[in-house]
Structure formats: C-alpha cells, structure tokens
Motif scaffolding. Structure first.
Motif, PDB file in Angstrom:
ATOM      1  N   VAL A  55       0.865  -1.179   0.000  1.00 51.54           N
ATOM      2  CA  VAL A  55       0.000   0.000   0.000  1.00 51.54           C
ATOM      3  C   VAL A  55       0.900   1.227   0.000  1.00 51.54           C
ATOM      4  O   VAL A  55       1.753   1.382   0.867  1.00 51.54           O
ATOM      5  CB  VAL A  55      -0.922   0.016   1.240  1.00 51.54           C
ATOM      6  N   GLU A  56       0.721   2.087  -0.996  1.00 46.97           N
ATOM      7  CA  GLU A  56       1.510   3.312  -1.106  1.00 46.97           C
ATOM      8  C   GLU A  56       0.566   4.480  -1.344  1.00 46.97           C
ATOM      9  O   GLU A  56      -0.172   4.491  -2.331  1.00 46.97           O
ATOM     10  CB  GLU A  56       2.519   3.193  -2.249  1.00 46.97           C
ATOM     11  N   ASN A  57       0.578   5.446  -0.439  1.00 48.21           N
ATOM     12  CA  ASN A  57      -0.289   6.621  -0.522  1.00 48.21           C
ATOM     13  C   ASN A  57      -1.762   6.220  -0.621  1.00 48.21           C
ATOM     14  O   ASN A  57      -2.536   6.833  -1.355  1.00 48.21           O
ATOM     15  CB  ASN A  57       0.105   7.510  -1.706  1.00 48.21           C
ATOM     16  N   GLY A  58      -2.138   5.158   0.086  1.00 46.97           N
ATOM     17  CA  GLY A  58      -3.524   4.718   0.105  1.00 46.97           C
ATOM     18  C   GLY A  58      -3.974   3.958  -1.121  1.00 46.97           C
ATOM     19  O   GLY A  58      -5.154   3.711  -1.306  1.00 46.97           O
ATOM     20  N   ARG A  59      -3.039   3.562  -1.963  1.00 46.04           N
ATOM     21  CA  ARG A  59      -3.384   2.850  -3.202  1.00 46.04           C
ATOM     22  C   ARG A  59      -2.551   1.584  -3.341  1.00 46.04           C
ATOM     23  O   ARG A  59      -1.467   1.480  -2.791  1.00 46.04           O
ATOM     24  CB  ARG A  59      -3.143   3.740  -4.420  1.00 46.04           C
ATOM     25  N   VAL A  60      -3.094   0.648  -4.104  1.00 43.89           N
ATOM     26  CA  VAL A  60      -2.381  -0.587  -4.414  1.00 43.89           C
ATOM     27  C   VAL A  60      -2.533  -0.872  -5.896  1.00 43.89           C
ATOM     28  O   VAL A  60      -3.446  -0.373  -6.553  1.00 43.89           O
ATOM     29  CB  VAL A  60      -2.918  -1.797  -3.617  1.00 43.89           C
ATOM     30  N   GLY A  61      -1.642  -1.686  -6.416  1.00 45.79           N
ATOM     31  CA  GLY A  61      -1.764  -2.167  -7.783  1.00 45.79           C
ATOM     32  C   GLY A  61      -2.296  -3.593  -7.761  1.00 45.79           C
ATOM     33  O   GLY A  61      -2.514  -4.184  -6.700  1.00 45.79           O
ATOM     34  N   LEU A  62      -2.500  -4.132  -8.912  1.00 46.65           N
ATOM     35  CA  LEU A  62      -2.966  -5.514  -9.029  1.00 46.65           C
ATOM     36  C   LEU A  62      -1.782  -6.459  -9.149  1.00 46.65           C
ATOM     37  O   LEU A  62      -0.768  -6.111  -9.752  1.00 46.65           O
ATOM     38  CB  LEU A  62      -3.843  -5.667 -10.272  1.00 46.65           C
ATOM     39  N   PRO A  63      -1.921  -7.668  -8.628  1.00 41.36           N
ATOM     40  CA  PRO A  63      -0.863  -8.646  -8.844  1.00 41.36           C
ATOM     41  C   PRO A  63      -0.808  -9.003 -10.329  1.00 41.36           C
ATOM     42  O   PRO A  63      -1.831  -9.029 -11.006  1.00 41.36           O
ATOM     43  CB  PRO A  63      -1.294  -9.854  -8.000  1.00 41.36           C
ATOM     44  N   GLN A  64       0.359  -9.254 -10.820  1.00 42.37           N
ATOM     45  CA  GLN A  64       0.533  -9.565 -12.240  1.00 42.37           C
ATOM     46  C   GLN A  64       0.492 -11.077 -12.471  1.00 42.37           C
ATOM     47  O   GLN A  64       1.438 -11.672 -12.986  1.00 42.37           O
ATOM     48  CB  GLN A  64       1.848  -8.948 -12.749  1.00 42.37           C
ATOM     49  N   ILE A  65      -0.614 -11.680 -12.076  1.00 39.55           N
ATOM     50  CA  ILE A  65      -0.815 -13.120 -12.232  1.00 39.55           C
ATOM     51  C   ILE A  65      -2.239 -13.358 -12.710  1.00 39.55           C
ATOM     52  O   ILE A  65      -3.113 -12.520 -12.501  1.00 39.55           O
ATOM     53  CB  ILE A  65      -0.583 -13.866 -10.903  1.00 39.55           C
ATOM     54  N   PRO A  66      -2.499 -14.494 -13.346  1.00 37.38           N
ATOM     55  CA  PRO A  66      -3.882 -14.810 -13.715  1.00 37.38           C
ATOM     56  C   PRO A  66      -4.667 -15.279 -12.490  1.00 37.38           C
ATOM     57  O   PRO A  66      -4.081 -15.698 -11.497  1.00 37.38           O
ATOM     58  CB  PRO A  66      -3.719 -15.949 -14.724  1.00 37.38           C
ATOM     59  N   GLY A  67      -5.967 -15.179 -12.560  1.00 37.69           N
ATOM     60  CA  GLY A  67      -6.815 -15.654 -11.477  1.00 37.69           C
ATOM     61  C   GLY A  67      -7.576 -14.532 -10.817  1.00 37.69           C
ATOM     62  O   GLY A  67      -7.496 -13.378 -11.233  1.00 37.69           O
ATOM     63  N   VAL A  68      -8.313 -14.870  -9.765  1.00 34.42           N
ATOM     64  CA  VAL A  68      -9.147 -13.883  -9.076  1.00 34.42           C
ATOM     65  C   VAL A  68      -8.399 -13.151  -7.983  1.00 34.42           C
ATOM     66  O   VAL A  68      -8.936 -12.249  -7.370  1.00 34.42           O
ATOM     67  CB  VAL A  68     -10.434 -14.513  -8.505  1.00 34.42           C
ATOM     68  N   GLY A  69      -7.177 -13.549  -7.705  1.00 33.48           N
ATOM     69  CA  GLY A  69      -6.373 -12.827  -6.730  1.00 33.48           C
ATOM     70  C   GLY A  69      -5.950 -13.636  -5.525  1.00 33.48           C
ATOM     71  O   GLY A  69      -5.045 -13.254  -4.808  1.00 33.48           O
ATOM     72  N   PHE A  70      -6.582 -14.765  -5.264  1.00 31.24           N
ATOM     73  CA  PHE A  70      -6.217 -15.574  -4.108  1.00 31.24           C
ATOM     74  C   PHE A  70      -4.904 -16.321  -4.323  1.00 31.24           C
ATOM     75  O   PHE A  70      -4.243 -16.718  -3.378  1.00 31.24           O
ATOM     76  CB  PHE A  70      -7.295 -16.612  -3.799  1.00 31.24           C
ATOM     77  N   GLU A  71      -4.546 -16.516  -5.572  1.00 27.22           N
ATOM     78  CA  GLU A  71      -3.411 -17.371  -5.893  1.00 27.22           C
ATOM     79  C   GLU A  71      -2.066 -16.864  -5.375  1.00 27.22           C
ATOM     80  O   GLU A  71      -1.136 -17.637  -5.198  1.00 27.22           O
ATOM     81  CB  GLU A  71      -3.320 -17.561  -7.422  1.00 27.22           C
ATOM     82  N   ALA A  72      -1.931 -15.583  -5.142  1.00 21.98           N
ATOM     83  CA  ALA A  72      -0.664 -15.009  -4.684  1.00 21.98           C
ATOM     84  C   ALA A  72      -0.662 -14.710  -3.189  1.00 21.98           C
ATOM     85  O   ALA A  72       0.139 -13.929  -2.713  1.00 21.98           O
ATOM     86  CB  ALA A  72      -0.351 -13.744  -5.475  1.00 21.98           C
TER      87      ALA A  72
END
Length: 85
Positions: A55-72
């Motif tokens: 989290v930087e300045n109240g923002r985040v980026g997306l993980p650069q992986i396929p899937g719904v996000g749980f995988e990382a």
C-alpha cells in the motif's frame, strides 16, 4: 448495477465497490470501477492483498498473475491446498 448507473448518466469510475477480500480489488479493476473499499488486516486469510502488494499513498496495484487474486496469497493458498487433498 452497472447498467443502472450508466442509464442514470454516471460513469462507472464513480462506483466504489465494498468488500475487504482481495477478489473485490480484481473485480473492481475488471469492471472499470473507481476502486474498492479494503481492510487488509481483516478477514484473514481471505482478506488482504497478494503477498508482494504494498500500500503506497492509500493505493495498491494488481498482482501480475492470472486468477481472481487468491493465488498469490501464500497463507490462503496453503489452506486451500490442504483442503484439496
């Protein structure tokens, strides 16, 4: 919801999704909404972001992986792996 908002003349970028689990972040990005409410330290192991997301300045980026996000998320992945056996 998106159709209703667009029919009223509001841009989807004005929509902020509710939900503390990581999948909300990915669906917000996929639907081109303005973001989502997150509380990364709540609802573990489902809550929070991918292990390498900061989290930087109240923002985040997306993980650069396929899937719904749980995988990382190593903690959640380990639990799901054990359940699948």
């Amino acid at each position: 919801m998106i159709e209703v908002v667009e029919a009223m003349g509001w841009p989807t970028r004005r929509m902020i999704r509710h939900g503390g689990h990581q999948m909300s972040l990915n669906t917000a990005a996929g639907l081109h909404s303005g973001g989502n409410e997150s509380y990364p330290d709540v609802f573990k192991p489902f809550g929070g972001f991918a292990d390498d997301i900061r989290v930087e300045n109240g923002r985040v980026g997306l993980p650069q992986i396929p899937g719904v996000g749980f995988e990382a998320k190593s903690e959640l992945y380990a639990i799901m792996r054990d359940l699948a056996v």
